[in-house]
Design an enzyme around this catalytic site. Structure first.
Site, PDB file in Angstrom:
ATOM      1  N   GLY A 223     -26.504   3.235 -18.718  1.00 38.30           N
ATOM      2  CA  GLY A 223     -26.984   4.778 -18.502  1.00 38.30           C
ATOM      3  C   GLY A 223     -26.731   5.265 -18.095  1.00 38.30           C
TER       4      GLY A 223
ATOM      5  CG  ASN B 226     -26.044   5.452 -11.590  1.00 39.19           C
ATOM      6  OD1 ASN B 226     -26.737   5.662 -11.205  1.00 39.19           O
ATOM      7  ND2 ASN B 226     -26.437   4.060 -12.262  1.00 39.19           N
TER       8      ASN B 226
ATOM      9  CG  MET C 119     -21.732  -3.897 -15.854  1.00 39.12           C
ATOM     10  SD  MET C 119     -21.553  -4.300 -14.565  1.00 39.12           S
ATOM     11  CE  MET C 119     -23.312  -4.653 -13.361  1.00 39.12           C
TER      12      MET C 119
ATOM     13  CG  ASN D 209     -17.936   0.996  -8.941  1.00 40.42           C
ATOM     14  OD1 ASN D 209     -18.945   1.279  -9.970  1.00 40.42           O
ATOM     15  ND2 ASN D 209     -18.418  -0.120  -8.746  1.00 40.42           N
TER      16      ASN D 209
ATOM     17  CG  HIS E  28     -22.404  -2.048  -4.754  1.00 41.13           C
ATOM     18  ND1 HIS E  28     -21.747  -3.055  -6.482  1.00 41.13           N
ATOM     19  CD2 HIS E  28     -22.577  -2.949  -4.080  1.00 41.13           C
ATOM     20  CE1 HIS E  28     -21.773  -4.302  -5.751  1.00 41.13           C
ATOM     21  NE2 HIS E  28     -21.915  -4.512  -4.927  1.00 41.13           N
TER      22      HIS E  28
END
Ligand code: GAR
Length: 219
Positions: free
Chosen positions: A15, A17, A93, A116, A118
């Site tokens: 976590g 982000n 995920m 999202n 990536h």
């Protein structure tokens, strides 16, 4: 209510982000707030970050359900009381389905309601292990790239196939280890994701024919 965009941040792991979004939301002028943090893993460290910040959490273990759809139906049920405007996948995920996508589609803004982040160019590589891909460390992808491209995209029902909102290149230097690249890339992720959430909250994103336009200036 504060008038801020209310986020549900989904995590499966550390976590970092999530932490960058928590920190952004602490600025008074930031136009979003985290209503709830959701995890499919009860041990995800991201849950502790949420608790430390006083943010409600919902744990819905995917293993307890027979299908992705049933899992998401329970998540949606748990989210009802949190008045969520946007779902932010941050190291979550799990592949999401139309059940979640339809529930959070933003009809007023004509925009998807799930985004999202990536660690690679989603046009070139989808799925987990994006930094390993860029470093040429996956068996199917042995070539090391000159750079990776951190990507924030709207989520559709494919795996990392949704319209790209923003990409930022991150160079791979000679002598870099995977950890070096990940550290450099995460720094970029932690800036980019809060910026994109701000653009969404300020009504600066438009989507036409699967192409995202960012409105600059007064909206
Ligand atoms: C981040 O690097 C994110 O881009 C990646 O997982 C990591 C989560 O880190 N996501 C994906 O690979 C999605 N396909 P965090 O838990 O520290 O935020």
């Amino acid at each position: 209510m504060s008038g801020k965009l209310r986020l549900a941040v989904f995590v499966s792991g550390g976590g970092t982000n999530l932490q960058s979004i928590i920190d952004s939301c602490h600025q008074e002028s930031y136009p979003a707030e985290i209503a709830v943090v959701v995890s499919n893993k009860s041990k995800a460290y991201g849950l502790q970050r949420a608790e430390q910040a006083g943010i409600p959490t919902e744990i819905v273990a995917h293993k307890d359900f027979n299908s992705r759809q049933e899992h998401e139906t329970e998540i949606i049920r748990r989210l009802e009381k949190h008045s969520v405007d946007l779902v932010v996948l941050a190291g979550y995920m799990r592949v999401v389905t139309d059940v979640l996508l339809k529930r959070f589609f933003n009809h007023a803004r004509k925009l998807p309601g799930v985004i999202n982040i990536h660690p690679a160019d989603t046009r070139a590589y989808q799925g987990a292990h994006g930094y390993e891909y860029a470093m040429g460390q996956l068996e199917q992808h042995p070539e090391r790239l000159a750079q990776t491209k951190i990507t924030v995209h709207f989520v559709d029902s494919g795996v990392d196939t949704g319209p790209i909102v923003r990409q930022v290149p991150v160079p791979i230097e000679a002598g870099d280890t995977l950890d070096d690249l990940r550290a450099r890339g995460l720094k970029v992720e932690h800036q980019l994701y809060p910026e994109v959430i701000r653009l969404y909250a300020e009504g600066r994103l438009m989507l036409n024919d699967n192409v995202v336009t960012i409105i600059v200036g007064a909206v």
